[in-house]
Design an enzyme around this catalytic site. Structure first.
Site, short mmCIF file in Angstrom:
data_model
loop_
_atom_site.label_atom_id
_atom_site.label_comp_id
_atom_site.label_asym_id
_atom_site.label_seq_id
_atom_site.Cartn_x
_atom_site.Cartn_y
_atom_site.Cartn_z
N CYS A 393 0.82 -1.21 0.00
CA CYS A 393 0.00 0.00 0.00
C CYS A 393 0.86 1.27 0.00
O CYS A 393 1.40 1.62 -1.03
CB CYS A 393 -1.00 -0.03 1.15
SG CYS A 393 -2.44 0.99 0.79
N HIS A 522 -3.64 -4.88 0.27
CA HIS A 522 -3.04 -5.46 1.48
C HIS A 522 -3.10 -6.99 1.44
O HIS A 522 -4.03 -7.58 2.00
CB HIS A 522 -3.79 -4.95 2.73
CG HIS A 522 -3.56 -3.52 3.02
ND1 HIS A 522 -2.51 -3.07 3.78
CD2 HIS A 522 -4.24 -2.42 2.63
CE1 HIS A 522 -2.56 -1.75 3.87
NE2 HIS A 522 -3.59 -1.32 3.18
N GLU A 524 -1.51 -9.05 3.04
CA GLU A 524 -1.34 -9.64 4.38
C GLU A 524 -2.68 -10.07 5.00
O GLU A 524 -2.72 -10.97 5.81
CB GLU A 524 -0.59 -8.68 5.31
CG GLU A 524 -1.30 -7.39 5.70
CD GLU A 524 -1.09 -6.23 4.74
OE1 GLU A 524 -0.75 -6.48 3.57
OE2 GLU A 524 -1.26 -5.06 5.16
N1 GLN Z 1 -1.79 6.85 2.86
C1 GLN Z 1 -1.98 6.11 1.66
C2 GLN Z 1 -3.35 6.32 1.05
O1 GLN Z 1 -4.25 6.76 1.71
C3 GLN Z 1 -1.72 4.63 1.88
C4 GLN Z 1 -2.70 3.98 2.78
C5 GLN Z 1 -2.24 2.65 3.30
O2 GLN Z 1 -1.05 2.34 3.30
N2 GLN Z 1 -3.14 1.84 3.81
O3 GLN Z 1 -3.55 6.06 -0.12
#
Ligand code: GLN
Length: 547
Positions: A393, A522, A524
């Site tokens: 992410c 994600h 994970e």
């Molecule tokens: N801050 C980033 C976004 O909002 C990544 C978010 C995250 O890593 N879950 O896109």
């Protein structure tokens, strides 16, 4: 014919009520029952999405886009089944729907009161979950500890349910037995008090799971039985153990499954084949985790949500840790995961050389400015030194920025999350998200839940998944800005996975590197101990062979 098991905590928090609930669910599943679980968080937030991970720990995301508590992750990992919105409840959620119903005149002119209307709404939600999942058993984990003001209405709901169906409801208390250093003896008194407190809510537990540093001896069991008014066989010893996955096996040593089934007046037989799979996995983990095992895999996780006062919190990234473990264990390696606060690389770039001691580097999800430049430095270092890099992410977005700045000639490239005026907004908000921000709509408004991603045949990701289309879970606002796609591609970044419907880049890979993969989702969240995630498996494989 659903049966309900309420799990409550006594004495102190943090003794593993979530793992206990997951383990009970897993045990009942091994008796061939259909089981589901509900987590109740007594706070007023509607969901966990607006909380800082240091406040709350990881925000776990379900397929249907709920931002929930990390316990839902535990449930998924133990049950090997997906959880959904119906598996989670907060005070905020309950009150919100009661108020909504009141505004819609659904109470037909009645005075809407805290009792019984709030507990009735709670019961309604529990029963809806039972109906939708067709579960034989629904476990309901009430967050917090008995004696707290916050969870009283949930206990009240449990009491009312027991009154409604006396044969279909039991209560299990997960308690804690301290062994004070100077006394050297295990003490049952706090547990006795906790049960009395629970009694004052009109509830008597049927089973007590006694968490302690060591197993309970006979005198302690007898004492708890007498003073807490339960059968001695219903006091289950739950000593500290090394791996959470061992907990169900340990509970079964004290016959927990049978005791639960007997308490409901049922007869059941364990599915030994099913239980064996888990037992073998636990045995494997135990062997691999022996400190004498020299097959060690060192992973650096670089982030910022680690410390609270003098304590280190790994809860913020629990699914990441578990996903690494699942894949490493399957490869026969003992993972050693170190936490590095990225700010140290900003203050002292020489420290980056330490990363040469690791087999692989992960930058997990994150938000905001602090520590970002340090993370980008670490990503650059891993790219230049052929250290396998896996960006999750934010870790993907920062990898894109790194390549843009250092290989595509875009000086000061950034995400508009950090610098709205950057000349190269390689990561930016999509239109719908701009509207959300403009109107301060922050709660539950990120790109959330499961979305399809199409994968390029020639990518490392395809080698991992062996599938053209995969479903992965998201939680972010910002996206790779398609205006810069060509330039990034020319610099060697492959757009390895795309969401066709919205034309969004979901996976980037840097070619000519043993493993440099960033994913907008994600992975994970979908790793399970018996089924490690394909990308984590591929990452671990690269870690073992890269250098
Ligand atoms: N801050 C980033 C976004 O909002 C990544 C978010 C995250 O890593 N879950 O896109």
């Amino acid at each position: 014919m659903t049966k309900y098991i309420f799990v409550v905590g006594g004495v102190i928090s943090g003794v593993g009520k979530g793992i206990a609930t997951s383990s009970i669910a897993k045990i009942l599943q091994d008796y061939d029952y259909k089981v589901t679980t509900i987590k109740i968080d007594p706070y007023v937030n509607i969901d966990a999405g607006t909380m800082n991970p240091i406040e709350h720990g990881e925000v776990f995301v379900t397929d249907d886009g709920l931002e929930s508590d990390q316990d839902l992750g535990n449930y998924e990992r133990f049950l090997n089944e997906d959880m959904h919105r119906i598996n989670y409840m907060t005070t905020g959620m309950v009150y919100e729907s009661v108020i909504h119903k009141e505004r819609n005149l659904e109470y037909k002119g009645k005075c809407v009161e805290v009792v019984p209307h709030i507990p009735e709404e709670i019961i309604h939600r529990i029963e809806t979950c039972a109906k939708k999942t067709k579960a034989d058993f629904v476990l309901i984990e009430i967050g917090g500890t008995v004696g707290e003001y916050q969870n009283l209405l949930f206990l009240e709901a449990g009491r009312m349910m027991k009154l409604k169906y006396p044969e279909k409801v039991i209560f299990i208390m997960v308690s804690y037995l301290p062994i004070p250093d100077k006394i050297g003896e295990m003490k049952t008194k706090p547990t006795q008090h906790a049960v009395r407190t629970l009694n004052s809510s009109g509830i008597q537990p049927e089973i007590i799971i006694a968490r302690a540093r060591v197993p309970l001896d006979k005198p302690r069991k007898t004492k708890i039985a007498i003073f807490c008014n339960i059968k001695e066989e219903d006091v289950i010893s739950a000593p500290d153990i090394q791996s959470i996955y061992e907990v169900p096996v340990n509970f079964e040593k004290d016959g927990l499954g049978e005791r639960i089934i007997k308490n409901f007046g049922l007869k059941a037989r364990k599915n030994k084949v099913r239980a064996k799979k888990w037992e073998e996995m636990v045995k494997n983990i135990r062997n691999i985790e022996k400190p004498s095992n020299k097959k060690v895999l060192k992973i650096a996780t670089i982030g910022k949500y680690f410390t609270t006062g003098d304590f280190i919190l790994s809860d913020s990234y629990i699914s990441v840790i578990e996903a690494i473990k699942h894949a490493a264990w399957q490869a026969g390696y003992r993972p050693v995961i170190n936490w590095i606060d990225s700010e140290i690389y900003e203050k002292n770039p020489k420290k980056l050389n330490e990363l040469l001691n690791y087999n692989g580097i992960i930058v997990p999800g994150g938000f905001g400015m602090r520590g970002v430049e340090g993370k980008i430095k670490a990503i650059q270092f891993s790219r230049e030194n052929n250290i396998p890099y896996f960006g999750l992410c934010y870790g993907m977005q920062l990898a894109v920025i790194e390549v843009a700045r250092h290989l595509a000639g875009m000086k000061n490239a950034n995400t508009t999350e950090i610098n709205p005026d950057t000349p190269f907004p390689v990561i930016d908000l999509a239109e719908d998200q701009k509207e959300n921000i403009k109107n301060s709509r922050y709660g539950g408004s990120m790109r959330l839940g499961s979305f399809p991603c199409e994968i390029k045949k020639e990518s490392v990701s395809f080698r991992a998944y062996k599938e053209k289309t995969v479903l992965e879970r998201h939680r972010h606002r910002y996206e790779l800005n398609n205006d810069f796609k060509d330039k990034l591609e020319k610099a060697g970044l492959m757009m390895a996975g795309v969401n066709r419907e919205r034309n969004l880049v979901e996976i980037v890979e840097f070619k000519n590197h043993p493993f440099f993969v960033g994913v907008q989702f994600h992975p994970e969240f979908k790793s399970r101990p018996l089924q490690p995630h394909p990308l984590f498996k591929e990452f671990i494989r690269a870690c073992l062979t890269a250098r």
